[in-house]
Design an enzyme around this catalytic site. Sequence first.
Site, short mmCIF file in Angstrom:
data_model
loop_
_atom_site.label_atom_id
_atom_site.label_comp_id
_atom_site.label_asym_id
_atom_site.label_seq_id
_atom_site.Cartn_x
_atom_site.Cartn_y
_atom_site.Cartn_z
N GLU A 161 0.82 -1.22 0.00
CA GLU A 161 0.00 0.00 0.00
C GLU A 161 0.85 1.26 0.00
O GLU A 161 1.25 1.73 1.06
CB GLU A 161 -0.93 0.02 1.22
CG GLU A 161 -2.18 -0.81 1.08
CD GLU A 161 -3.15 -0.64 2.26
OE1 GLU A 161 -2.81 0.04 3.24
OE2 GLU A 161 -4.25 -1.21 2.18
N GLU A 249 -6.46 -7.07 -1.03
CA GLU A 249 -6.93 -6.88 0.35
C GLU A 249 -8.31 -6.27 0.31
O GLU A 249 -8.52 -5.26 -0.39
CB GLU A 249 -6.02 -5.87 1.06
CG GLU A 249 -5.31 -6.39 2.26
CD GLU A 249 -4.48 -5.31 2.92
OE1 GLU A 249 -5.07 -4.34 3.44
OE2 GLU A 249 -3.26 -5.43 2.90
N TRP A 283 -8.95 -9.76 4.04
CA TRP A 283 -8.01 -9.46 5.13
C TRP A 283 -8.73 -9.67 6.46
O TRP A 283 -9.79 -9.09 6.63
CB TRP A 283 -7.55 -8.00 4.96
CG TRP A 283 -6.66 -7.51 6.04
CD1 TRP A 283 -7.01 -6.81 7.15
CD2 TRP A 283 -5.23 -7.68 6.12
NE1 TRP A 283 -5.92 -6.53 7.90
CE2 TRP A 283 -4.82 -7.06 7.31
CE3 TRP A 283 -4.28 -8.33 5.30
CZ2 TRP A 283 -3.47 -7.04 7.70
CZ3 TRP A 283 -2.96 -8.31 5.69
CH2 TRP A 283 -2.56 -7.66 6.88
#
Length: 335
Positions: A161, A249, A283
């Site tokens: 990320e 995710e 996730w």
Amino acid sequence: MKYLTFVIVALFFFCSVHGSARNNNWEPVKIHGQLQVKGRFLCNGQGDTIFLRGVSLGWHNLWPRFYNKKAVKWLKDDWKCSVIRAAMGAYEGVEDGYLVNPEFALNCVETVVRASIKENVYVIIDWHAHDFYPELAKQFFASMARKYGKNPHIIYEIFNEPTHEHSWERIKKYAEEVIAEIRKYDPDNLIIVGTPSWDQHVDIVANNPIVGYENIMYSLHFYAASHKEELRNRVAKALEKDLPLFVTECAGMEHTGDGFLDIPEWEKWTDFLEKNRISWVNWSISNKNETCSMILPRGSYEGGWDTEVIKPAGQKSRELIRFYNTVDKVYENLR
Ligand code: MG
């Protein structure tokens, strides 16, 4: 009419026979082989568009005990995951992260990689960072590609990320360097590239994607209680430009991983991904006192989880994965 009844009955038997055979022998990599990207779609070795659906383990440095063979086997056999993600914590200030204890990190990640190869499930090697460490990342992915790149199971995720502070130009430059390094040793396996603002500005990437490499996808993340229609509209713009997306995710609660679990919005997202043929990973397999951690602390680290040790987000995730992976397989065989 008789003929129609016969067809329906035959179809029913075909599905149940096929279903039971599959349940005992769910080996996604045997079914799909070497992945490839065609246009914006993920395809199998035969060139058919497919989905991968599964779960991510939590950060290796926080929940290393889930990084074991039995957990991988359980997630494949019982949850029917076709992909499992190993999230290797790799940023500064993290105890036992890759930057300070690479030996421990490698041990965790490679245990999951080897187990996934054995179980014939796809595995994402995720460089779980929020900042750039290009030299370390190149070294790490070169080593993974050299060791495991011949196995169709392996997927590389080179920067989990990027944040709002990282421009696409900078991410792209980093990605090109890491991709070039991986491609020295592995010419073909799927590589997933992070996108700006925690994998939400895929529209920016769609205007200026990486060129010159095959089998590249871009990651999209969402947490359904925080990210809704506005983000889906942004995604739709990227899809119009044929950007290949992979959700590495996602889950149903707020973006912090905690707070309210918004099941209807999570389902809306899942419908959206299915409609657009985008693969997704939920996730996470962990046991912290937070909404996104799927397992209660009293649950085992090695799978074998009864319903009562799986928290609500985990139960929903398991239900979605089992449902879609099973339905998808039946559809494929009836086409
Ligand atoms: Mg390869």
